[in-house]
Write a protein that holds these residues in place. Sequence first.
Motif, PDB file in Angstrom:
ATOM      1  N   THR A   1      15.204  11.166  -0.045  1.00 40.61           N
ATOM      2  CA  THR A   1      15.279   9.749  -1.099  1.00 40.61           C
ATOM      3  C   THR A   1      13.267   9.342  -0.896  1.00 40.61           C
ATOM      4  O   THR A   1      13.299   9.778  -0.064  1.00 40.61           O
ATOM      5  N   PHE A   2      13.417   8.862  -2.209  1.00 40.98           N
ATOM      6  CA  PHE A   2      11.928   8.214  -2.579  1.00 40.98           C
ATOM      7  C   PHE A   2      12.567   7.058  -2.014  1.00 40.98           C
ATOM      8  O   PHE A   2      13.541   6.226  -1.913  1.00 40.98           O
ATOM      9  N   VAL A   3      11.105   6.519  -1.117  1.00 42.71           N
ATOM     10  CA  VAL A   3      10.651   5.349  -0.163  1.00 42.71           C
ATOM     11  C   VAL A   3       9.420   4.494  -0.500  1.00 42.71           C
ATOM     12  O   VAL A   3       8.529   5.376  -0.175  1.00 42.71           O
ATOM     13  N   MET A   4       8.826   3.657  -1.066  1.00 44.19           N
ATOM     14  CA  MET A   4       7.631   3.203  -0.674  1.00 44.19           C
ATOM     15  C   MET A   4       7.379   1.892  -0.301  1.00 44.19           C
ATOM     16  O   MET A   4       8.831   1.002  -1.088  1.00 44.19           O
ATOM     17  N   VAL A   5       6.531   1.300   0.510  1.00 47.40           N
ATOM     18  CA  VAL A   5       6.220   0.262   0.675  1.00 47.40           C
ATOM     19  C   VAL A   5       5.500  -0.421  -0.088  1.00 47.40           C
ATOM     20  O   VAL A   5       3.872   0.368  -0.034  1.00 47.40           O
ATOM     21  N   LYS A   6       5.822  -1.448  -0.375  1.00 50.77           N
ATOM     22  CA  LYS A   6       4.776  -1.506  -1.621  1.00 50.77           C
ATOM     23  C   LYS A   6       3.945  -3.154  -1.032  1.00 50.77           C
ATOM     24  O   LYS A   6       3.458  -3.304   0.269  1.00 50.77           O
ATOM     25  N   PRO A   7       3.102  -3.101  -1.949  1.00 50.46           N
ATOM     26  CA  PRO A   7       1.493  -3.446  -1.888  1.00 50.46           C
ATOM     27  C   PRO A   7       2.077  -4.920  -0.581  1.00 50.46           C
ATOM     28  O   PRO A   7       0.954  -5.051  -0.083  1.00 50.46           O
ATOM     29  N   ASP A   8       2.745  -5.926  -0.262  1.00 50.33           N
ATOM     30  CA  ASP A   8       2.815  -6.672  -0.127  1.00 50.33           C
ATOM     31  C   ASP A   8       3.185  -6.435   1.712  1.00 50.33           C
ATOM     32  O   ASP A   8       2.978  -6.991   2.304  1.00 50.33           O
ATOM     33  N   GLY A   9       4.602  -5.412   1.994  1.00 48.97           N
ATOM     34  CA  GLY A   9       4.234  -4.733   3.163  1.00 48.97           C
ATOM     35  C   GLY A   9       3.516  -4.560   3.596  1.00 48.97           C
ATOM     36  O   GLY A   9       2.381  -4.267   4.794  1.00 48.97           O
ATOM     37  N   VAL A  10       2.997  -3.848   2.108  1.00 53.30           N
ATOM     38  CA  VAL A  10       0.826  -2.854   3.525  1.00 53.30           C
ATOM     39  C   VAL A  10      -0.071  -3.979   3.985  1.00 53.30           C
ATOM     40  O   VAL A  10      -0.213  -3.868   5.016  1.00 53.30           O
ATOM     41  N   GLN A  11      -0.241  -5.201   2.565  1.00 57.24           N
ATOM     42  CA  GLN A  11      -1.020  -6.117   2.892  1.00 57.24           C
ATOM     43  C   GLN A  11      -0.097  -6.854   4.615  1.00 57.24           C
ATOM     44  O   GLN A  11      -1.161  -7.250   5.209  1.00 57.24           O
ATOM     45  N   ARG A  12       0.424  -6.928   4.975  1.00 57.27           N
ATOM     46  CA  ARG A  12       1.238  -7.556   5.537  1.00 57.27           C
ATOM     47  C   ARG A  12       1.178  -6.992   7.065  1.00 57.27           C
ATOM     48  O   ARG A  12       2.148  -7.478   7.958  1.00 57.27           O
ATOM     49  N   GLY A  13       0.665  -5.146   6.552  1.00 57.14           N
ATOM     50  CA  GLY A  13       1.039  -4.439   8.174  1.00 57.14           C
ATOM     51  C   GLY A  13       2.356  -3.873   8.536  1.00 57.14           C
ATOM     52  O   GLY A  13       2.777  -3.690   9.968  1.00 57.14           O
ATOM     53  N   LEU A  14       3.048  -3.918   7.746  1.00 54.76           N
ATOM     54  CA  LEU A  14       4.821  -3.591   7.442  1.00 54.76           C
ATOM     55  C   LEU A  14       4.959  -2.241   7.676  1.00 54.76           C
ATOM     56  O   LEU A  14       5.708  -1.673   8.063  1.00 54.76           O
ATOM     57  N   VAL A  15       3.664  -1.138   7.766  1.00 53.91           N
ATOM     58  CA  VAL A  15       4.203  -0.174   7.289  1.00 53.91           C
ATOM     59  C   VAL A  15       5.196   0.436   8.589  1.00 53.91           C
ATOM     60  O   VAL A  15       6.068   1.448   8.655  1.00 53.91           O
ATOM     61  N   GLY A  16       4.310   0.091   9.765  1.00 56.56           N
ATOM     62  CA  GLY A  16       4.010   1.174  11.170  1.00 56.56           C
ATOM     63  C   GLY A  16       6.179   0.320  11.540  1.00 56.56           C
ATOM     64  O   GLY A  16       7.012   1.386  11.301  1.00 56.56           O
ATOM     65  N   GLU A  17       6.254  -0.210  10.948  1.00 55.15           N
ATOM     66  CA  GLU A  17       7.732  -1.319  11.078  1.00 55.15           C
ATOM     67  C   GLU A  17       8.813  -0.572  10.407  1.00 55.15           C
ATOM     68  O   GLU A  17       9.878   0.000  10.936  1.00 55.15           O
ATOM     69  N   ILE A  18       8.211  -0.721   9.090  1.00 53.16           N
ATOM     70  CA  ILE A  18       8.765  -0.326   8.654  1.00 53.16           C
ATOM     71  C   ILE A  18       9.235   1.902   8.633  1.00 53.16           C
ATOM     72  O   ILE A  18      10.365   2.095   8.918  1.00 53.16           O
ATOM     73  N   VAL A  19       8.632   2.531   9.059  1.00 54.09           N
ATOM     74  CA  VAL A  19       8.450   4.010   9.008  1.00 54.09           C
ATOM     75  C   VAL A  19       9.472   3.917  10.834  1.00 54.09           C
ATOM     76  O   VAL A  19      10.092   4.526  10.847  1.00 54.09           O
ATOM     77  N   SER A  20       8.882   3.243  11.367  1.00 53.86           N
ATOM     78  CA  SER A  20      10.095   3.147  12.965  1.00 53.86           C
ATOM     79  C   SER A  20      11.144   2.842  12.642  1.00 53.86           C
ATOM     80  O   SER A  20      12.154   3.693  13.577  1.00 53.86           O
ATOM     81  N   ARG A  21      12.153   1.613  11.891  1.00 53.51           N
ATOM     82  CA  ARG A  21      12.988   1.938  11.476  1.00 53.51           C
ATOM     83  C   ARG A  21      13.838   2.941  10.779  1.00 53.51           C
ATOM     84  O   ARG A  21      14.870   3.299  11.210  1.00 53.51           O
ATOM     85  N   PHE A  22      13.005   3.646   9.664  1.00 50.55           N
ATOM     86  CA  PHE A  22      14.446   4.566   9.534  1.00 50.55           C
ATOM     87  C   PHE A  22      13.387   6.297  10.647  1.00 50.55           C
ATOM     88  O   PHE A  22      14.930   6.908  10.271  1.00 50.55           O
ATOM     89  N   GLU A  23      13.050   5.908  11.373  1.00 47.26           N
ATOM     90  CA  GLU A  23      13.069   6.982  12.734  1.00 47.26           C
ATOM     91  C   GLU A  23      13.721   6.712  13.264  1.00 47.26           C
ATOM     92  O   GLU A  23      14.165   7.795  13.743  1.00 47.26           O
ATOM     93  N   GLN A  24      14.032   5.768  13.925  1.00 45.17           N
ATOM     94  CA  GLN A  24      15.176   5.840  14.641  1.00 45.17           C
ATOM     95  C   GLN A  24      16.902   5.537  14.385  1.00 45.17           C
ATOM     96  O   GLN A  24      17.479   6.062  15.217  1.00 45.17           O
ATOM     97  N   ARG A  25      16.628   5.474  12.904  1.00 43.38           N
ATOM     98  CA  ARG A  25      18.181   5.600  12.213  1.00 43.38           C
ATOM     99  C   ARG A  25      18.496   7.409  12.628  1.00 43.38           C
ATOM    100  O   ARG A  25      19.474   7.342  12.348  1.00 43.38           O
TER     101      ARG A  25
END
Length: 155
Positions: free
Chosen positions: A8-32
Motif C-alpha cells: 500500500t502507498f503512504v505519504m507524509v504530506k508537506p505539513d507532516g514533514v515540516q512538523r518533523g513527524l516522519v520518524g514518528e509515523i514510520v515508527s508507528r507502521f514498523e511497530q504495527r
Amino acid sequence: MSEERERTFVMVKPDGVQRGLVGEIVSRFEQRGLKLVGAKFMRIDEELAHDHYAEHEDKPFFEGLVEFITSGPVMAMVWEGQDATRQVRAMMGETDPADSAPGTIRGDLGLDLGRNVIHGSDHEDPGANEREIELFFDDDELVEWEQVDETWLYE
C-alpha cells in the motif's frame, strides 16, 4: 501464512514533514509489524500532483490540493503486510482529524482537515494501491526482503 501480503502507498504530506513527524509515523507502521519496501523523500511537481489527485479534478478544492501537495517535500512510502491498506487506513484515522479517534495518526497529530499530515491509498478502491505506487515508484525502487520477525507476526 494465511493471507496474501499486499502493498500500500503512504505519504507524509508537506505539513507532516515540516512538523518533523516522519520518524514518528514510520515508527508507528514498523511497530504495527508492517514492512517498509520503498521510501522516497521528494518534492512533487505539478504534473505528478495532477495525476495523483486526478479523481478530484472537477471538484472546487482541486487546485488547493495541488498547491498544498507541491508546497514542500513529502515522504512517499510503500508498506507491505497482510491487509496492509485496511491496516494503514485504520491507523491513519478519519480524513478530518477532528473526527479521528485518539491513538490514530490524525487523531494524535492532526488538527485541520486541510493539514491532516498523511495520505494513504483508499482500501475501498481496489486499484488505488497499484496506481499510486506506480505513480511514485519504479519497480526497481521497491525492495524485496525477508523480515526476521515475520513468523512472529503472522500465522
